[in-house]
Design an enzyme around this catalytic site. Structure first.
Site, PDB file in Angstrom:
ATOM      1  N   GLY A  43      64.843  39.221  -3.409  1.00  0.00           N
ATOM      2  CA  GLY A  43      65.198  38.888  -2.033  1.00  0.00           C
ATOM      3  C   GLY A  43      65.611  37.428  -1.909  1.00  0.00           C
ATOM      4  O   GLY A  43      64.996  36.556  -2.513  1.00  0.00           O
TER       5      GLY A  43
ATOM      6  N   VAL B  19      68.904  22.139 -10.218  1.00  0.00           N
ATOM      7  CA  VAL B  19      68.992  22.526 -11.630  1.00  0.00           C
ATOM      8  C   VAL B  19      70.297  22.014 -12.231  1.00  0.00           C
ATOM      9  O   VAL B  19      70.311  21.404 -13.313  1.00  0.00           O
ATOM     10  CB  VAL B  19      68.897  24.062 -11.783  1.00  0.00           C
ATOM     11  CG1 VAL B  19      69.255  24.484 -13.211  1.00  0.00           C
ATOM     12  CG2 VAL B  19      67.498  24.553 -11.421  1.00  0.00           C
ATOM     13  N   VAL B  20      71.403  22.255 -11.534  1.00  0.00           N
ATOM     14  CA  VAL B  20      72.717  21.876 -12.044  1.00  0.00           C
ATOM     15  C   VAL B  20      72.828  20.366 -12.197  1.00  0.00           C
ATOM     16  O   VAL B  20      73.221  19.848 -13.260  1.00  0.00           O
ATOM     17  CB  VAL B  20      73.831  22.415 -11.125  1.00  0.00           C
ATOM     18  CG1 VAL B  20      75.202  21.857 -11.543  1.00  0.00           C
ATOM     19  CG2 VAL B  20      73.853  23.939 -11.160  1.00  0.00           C
TER      20      VAL B  20
ATOM     21  N   ARG C 238      69.273  43.830  -7.096  1.00  0.00           N
ATOM     22  CA  ARG C 238      68.202  44.528  -7.800  1.00  0.00           C
ATOM     23  C   ARG C 238      68.803  45.113  -9.076  1.00  0.00           C
ATOM     24  O   ARG C 238      69.962  45.502  -9.112  1.00  0.00           O
ATOM     25  CB  ARG C 238      67.636  45.657  -6.941  1.00  0.00           C
ATOM     26  CG  ARG C 238      67.244  45.230  -5.533  1.00  0.00           C
ATOM     27  CD  ARG C 238      66.007  44.361  -5.506  1.00  0.00           C
ATOM     28  NE  ARG C 238      65.631  44.000  -4.132  1.00  0.00           N
ATOM     29  CZ  ARG C 238      64.634  43.187  -3.843  1.00  0.00           C
ATOM     30  NH1 ARG C 238      63.932  42.627  -4.796  1.00  0.00           N
ATOM     31  NH2 ARG C 238      64.349  42.904  -2.589  1.00  0.00           N
TER      32      ARG C 238
ATOM     33  N   ASP D 268      58.250  37.829  -7.377  1.00  0.00           N
ATOM     34  CA  ASP D 268      57.433  38.526  -8.370  1.00  0.00           C
ATOM     35  C   ASP D 268      58.283  39.301  -9.378  1.00  0.00           C
ATOM     36  O   ASP D 268      58.083  39.191 -10.593  1.00  0.00           O
ATOM     37  CB  ASP D 268      56.471  39.472  -7.642  1.00  0.00           C
ATOM     38  CG  ASP D 268      55.566  40.225  -8.604  1.00  0.00           C
ATOM     39  OD1 ASP D 268      54.606  39.620  -9.107  1.00  0.00           O
ATOM     40  OD2 ASP D 268      55.828  41.419  -8.865  1.00  0.00           O
TER      41      ASP D 268
ATOM     42  N   THR E 132      60.723  32.754  -2.658  1.00  0.00           N
ATOM     43  CA  THR E 132      60.482  33.942  -1.844  1.00  0.00           C
ATOM     44  C   THR E 132      59.828  33.522  -0.533  1.00  0.00           C
ATOM     45  O   THR E 132      58.968  32.634  -0.534  1.00  0.00           O
ATOM     46  CB  THR E 132      59.574  34.968  -2.557  1.00  0.00           C
ATOM     47  OG1 THR E 132      59.150  35.980  -1.626  1.00  0.00           O
ATOM     48  CG2 THR E 132      58.329  34.303  -3.138  1.00  0.00           C
TER      49      THR E 132
ATOM     50  N   ASP F 255      57.751  35.216   1.030  1.00  0.00           N
ATOM     51  CA  ASP F 255      56.434  35.847   1.142  1.00  0.00           C
ATOM     52  C   ASP F 255      55.281  34.930   0.766  1.00  0.00           C
ATOM     53  O   ASP F 255      54.133  35.205   1.112  1.00  0.00           O
ATOM     54  CB  ASP F 255      56.380  37.099   0.257  1.00  0.00           C
ATOM     55  CG  ASP F 255      57.440  38.124   0.630  1.00  0.00           C
ATOM     56  OD1 ASP F 255      57.812  38.166   1.823  1.00  0.00           O
ATOM     57  OD2 ASP F 255      57.892  38.866  -0.257  1.00  0.00           O
TER      58      ASP F 255
ATOM     59  N   ASP G 154      53.868  34.571  -2.054  1.00  0.00           N
ATOM     60  CA  ASP G 154      52.899  35.393  -2.779  1.00  0.00           C
ATOM     61  C   ASP G 154      52.940  35.199  -4.291  1.00  0.00           C
ATOM     62  O   ASP G 154      52.478  36.053  -5.040  1.00  0.00           O
ATOM     63  CB  ASP G 154      53.117  36.873  -2.452  1.00  0.00           C
ATOM     64  CG  ASP G 154      54.493  37.380  -2.885  1.00  0.00           C
ATOM     65  OD1 ASP G 154      55.361  36.553  -3.230  1.00  0.00           O
ATOM     66  OD2 ASP G 154      54.699  38.608  -2.879  1.00  0.00           O
TER      67      ASP G 154
ATOM     68  N   ARG H  67      52.319  42.091  29.480  1.00  0.00           N
ATOM     69  CA  ARG H  67      52.193  43.139  28.474  1.00  0.00           C
ATOM     70  C   ARG H  67      51.628  42.595  27.170  1.00  0.00           C
ATOM     71  O   ARG H  67      51.622  41.394  26.923  1.00  0.00           O
ATOM     72  CB  ARG H  67      53.568  43.772  28.180  1.00  0.00           C
ATOM     73  CG  ARG H  67      54.088  44.682  29.284  1.00  0.00           C
ATOM     74  CD  ARG H  67      55.225  45.524  28.753  1.00  0.00           C
ATOM     75  NE  ARG H  67      55.759  46.380  29.803  1.00  0.00           N
ATOM     76  CZ  ARG H  67      57.005  46.336  30.264  1.00  0.00           C
ATOM     77  NH1 ARG H  67      57.844  45.448  29.781  1.00  0.00           N
ATOM     78  NH2 ARG H  67      57.410  47.165  31.194  1.00  0.00           N
TER      79      ARG H  67
ATOM     80  N   ARG I 178      55.672  41.420   2.368  1.00  0.00           N
ATOM     81  CA  ARG I 178      55.372  42.397   1.335  1.00  0.00           C
ATOM     82  C   ARG I 178      53.889  42.712   1.360  1.00  0.00           C
ATOM     83  O   ARG I 178      53.382  43.169   2.364  1.00  0.00           O
ATOM     84  CB  ARG I 178      55.850  41.884  -0.035  1.00  0.00           C
ATOM     85  CG  ARG I 178      56.398  42.959  -0.935  1.00  0.00           C
ATOM     86  CD  ARG I 178      57.193  42.365  -2.092  1.00  0.00           C
ATOM     87  NE  ARG I 178      56.354  41.578  -2.972  1.00  0.00           N
ATOM     88  CZ  ARG I 178      55.909  42.001  -4.154  1.00  0.00           C
ATOM     89  NH1 ARG I 178      56.247  43.198  -4.593  1.00  0.00           N
ATOM     90  NH2 ARG I 178      55.158  41.235  -4.912  1.00  0.00           N
TER      91      ARG I 178
ATOM     92  N   GLY J  66      49.666  30.771  18.346  1.00  0.00           N
ATOM     93  CA  GLY J  66      48.604  31.083  19.297  1.00  0.00           C
ATOM     94  C   GLY J  66      48.394  32.563  19.527  1.00  0.00           C
ATOM     95  O   GLY J  66      47.983  32.979  20.620  1.00  0.00           O
ATOM     96  N   ALA J  67      48.630  33.379  18.485  1.00  0.00           N
ATOM     97  CA  ALA J  67      48.449  34.825  18.638  1.00  0.00           C
ATOM     98  C   ALA J  67      46.993  35.166  18.918  1.00  0.00           C
ATOM     99  O   ALA J  67      46.076  34.530  18.380  1.00  0.00           O
ATOM    100  CB  ALA J  67      48.925  35.548  17.379  1.00  0.00           C
TER     101      ALA J  67
ATOM    102  N   GLU K 110      53.539  43.317   7.497  1.00  0.00           N
ATOM    103  CA  GLU K 110      54.093  44.607   7.110  1.00  0.00           C
ATOM    104  C   GLU K 110      53.278  45.278   6.010  1.00  0.00           C
ATOM    105  O   GLU K 110      53.340  46.498   5.843  1.00  0.00           O
ATOM    106  CB  GLU K 110      55.540  44.442   6.639  1.00  0.00           C
ATOM    107  CG  GLU K 110      55.694  43.629   5.361  1.00  0.00           C
ATOM    108  CD  GLU K 110      57.139  43.536   4.887  1.00  0.00           C
ATOM    109  OE1 GLU K 110      57.996  44.234   5.453  1.00  0.00           O
ATOM    110  OE2 GLU K 110      57.405  42.764   3.934  1.00  0.00           O
TER     111      GLU K 110
END
Length: 319
Positions: free
Chosen positions: A11, A23-24, A72, A103, A125, A127, A129, A162, A171, A185-186, A222
Site C-alpha cells: 500500500g 535513497v537516490v 501486489r 509487512d 505504511t 498502519d 505496524d 447523533r 489493518r 476527543g472521541a 478496521e
C-alpha cells in the site's frame, strides 16, 4: 557497492517519495549509481528497471503516493518468482536493494536476504505496524487526515445530536484509531489489541446521554470489525440512532506532513549508509528520535505493540 536498487511495494503511504529521493541523492553523493524498480516486486520480476539521476527525484518530496508505483505480486512469494527477481538484479549489476513498504514488502526483502542478496527494509505504511520502529513513514500524515475528518464529522454530530461511528484503517493494528481518537476527543475508541465490551460502550453512551450529552464520536479500527457492523450491534444495545463514516483510502493520500518528510529522509539515507557499510538483511527504524536498525528476519518476528497506557488514558479523559 557500485549500484543499488530501490523499490516501493504494498500500500502506498505519504512520504514514500521523500524516502526514494533520500535513497537516490544519498547514494549519488557517495558516487553510487541508483536504479529505480517500478511496480514493486512485480516490476522486479519483469525487469521494469531504470537508472535514476538527481533530477529524477526533483520536486517529489511534497507529493503523496509513490512515483515508482506499487503493485501486489503473488508470484514473488514463490521461490521461482524470487529467483527471477534476483536474476534481474544481477542482469542490471545491482549490488544491494532498498525496499520501502510494509509487512509484505519486508517479507519479500527477507526472502531475498535468505538467498544471499543484501536488502534493507525501510518502513513505509500508514498502519504503523512494523516492528523495530516507533513510527512508520505515512502514519503521521494519515493520522492528521483522520483527525481533520473527525473534527468535521463532530460538527454534524453536534448539529443533529447523533452518535457517529468512524471506521479507520490500520489493518490488524489499532494505532491510527488510538492516536486519532485521543487527539480528536472521541468518546470511545475500539482497537484490536484490547477486547472491547459492547455493553460497556453502550453504558458509557447512556450515562453521557443522562447527563445531557447529545452526541458522541466512536472510532473503530478496521481490524476489529467494519463500521456498519459495529453500528448495527450498538443500535441493538442502546436504541440510539447512529451514522457511519468509513474514511477509506483518503487516509492513504495527500501531501506528507513535515514529520513524515523528515522521517523518510532520515530512514532512506540510513538504509544507503548500511549498504555502503556492507550490511544487508537489515530493517531501519527510529526509536527515541535515534536511527536504529535490526536484522530483518528478527524484526519480522517481533510482535507489534500498541501503547496501552495511551489507550487507558483515552478512557479516563472521555468520561
Amino acid at each position: 557497492m557500485k549500484r543499488i536498487g530501490v523499490l516501493t511495494s504494498g500500500g502506498d503511504a505519504p512520504g514514500m517519495n521523500a524516502a526514494v529521493r533520500a535513497v537516490v541523492r544519498k547514494a549519488i553523493y557517495h558516487d553510487i549509481e541508483v536504479y529505480g524498480i517500478y511496480q514493486g516486486y512485480s516490476g522486479l520480476i519483469n525487469g521494469n528497471i531504470k537508472k535514476l539521476e538527481l533530477g529524477s527525484v526533483g520536486d517529489i518530496i511534497h507529493r503523496g503516493g509513490t512515483t515508482l508505483y506499487s503493485a501486489r505480486c503473488l508470484e514473488f512469494k514463490t521461490k521461482e518468482g524470487q529467483q527471477k527477481g534476483i536474476e534481474q538484479l544481477k542482469k542490471h549489476g545491482i549490488d544491494g536493494l532498498v525496499v520501502i513498504g510494509g509487512d509484505g514488502s519486508y517479507r519479500g526483502a527477507k526472502a531475498l536476504t535468505e538467498q544471499g542478496f543484501p536488502c534493507v527494509g525501510v518502513p513505509g505504511t500508514i498502519d504503523n505496524d512494523i516492528p523495530g520502529t516507533e513510527f512508520t513513514i505515512g502514519f503521521d500524515t494519515a493520522l492528521n487526515t483522520v483527525i481533520d475528518a473527525i473534527d468535521k464529522i463532530r460538527d454534524t454530530a453536534t448539529s443533529h445530536e447523533r452518535t457517529f461511528i468512524i471506521e479507520v484503517m490500520g489493518r490488524h493494528a489499532g494505532d491510527i484509531a488510538l492516536w486519532a481518537g485521543l487527539a480528536g476527543g472521541a468518546e470511545t475508541i475500539v482497537i484490536p489489541e484490547d477486547n472491547f465490551d459492547m455493553d460497556e460502550v453502550a453504558n458509557r453512551l447512556k450515562k453521557g446521554h443522562e447527563r445531557g450529552k447529545k452526541h458522541s464520536i466512536i472510532v473503530v479500527a478496521e481490524g476489529v470489525m467494519s463500521g456498519p457492523e459495529f453500528a448495527e450491534k450498538l443500535e441493538k444495545a442502546t436504541n440510539f440512532e447512529t451514522r457511519v463514516s468509513v474514511l477509506g483510502h483518503i487516509q492513504r493520500g495527500g501531501s506528507p506532513t513535515a514529520f513524515d518528510r523528515v522521517l523518510a529522509s532520515r530512514l532512506g539515507a540510513h538504509a544507503v549508509e548500511l549498504l555502503l557499510e556492507g550490511k544487508g538483511g537489515r530493517a531501519v527504524g527510529i526509536e527515541k528520535n535515534r536511527l536504529v536498525d535490526y536484522d530483518i528476519i528478527e524484526a519480522l518476528a517481533m510482535p507489534h505493540r500498541v501503547d496501552l497506557d495511551m489507550y487507558r488514558l483515552s478512557k479516563e479523559l472521555s468520561i
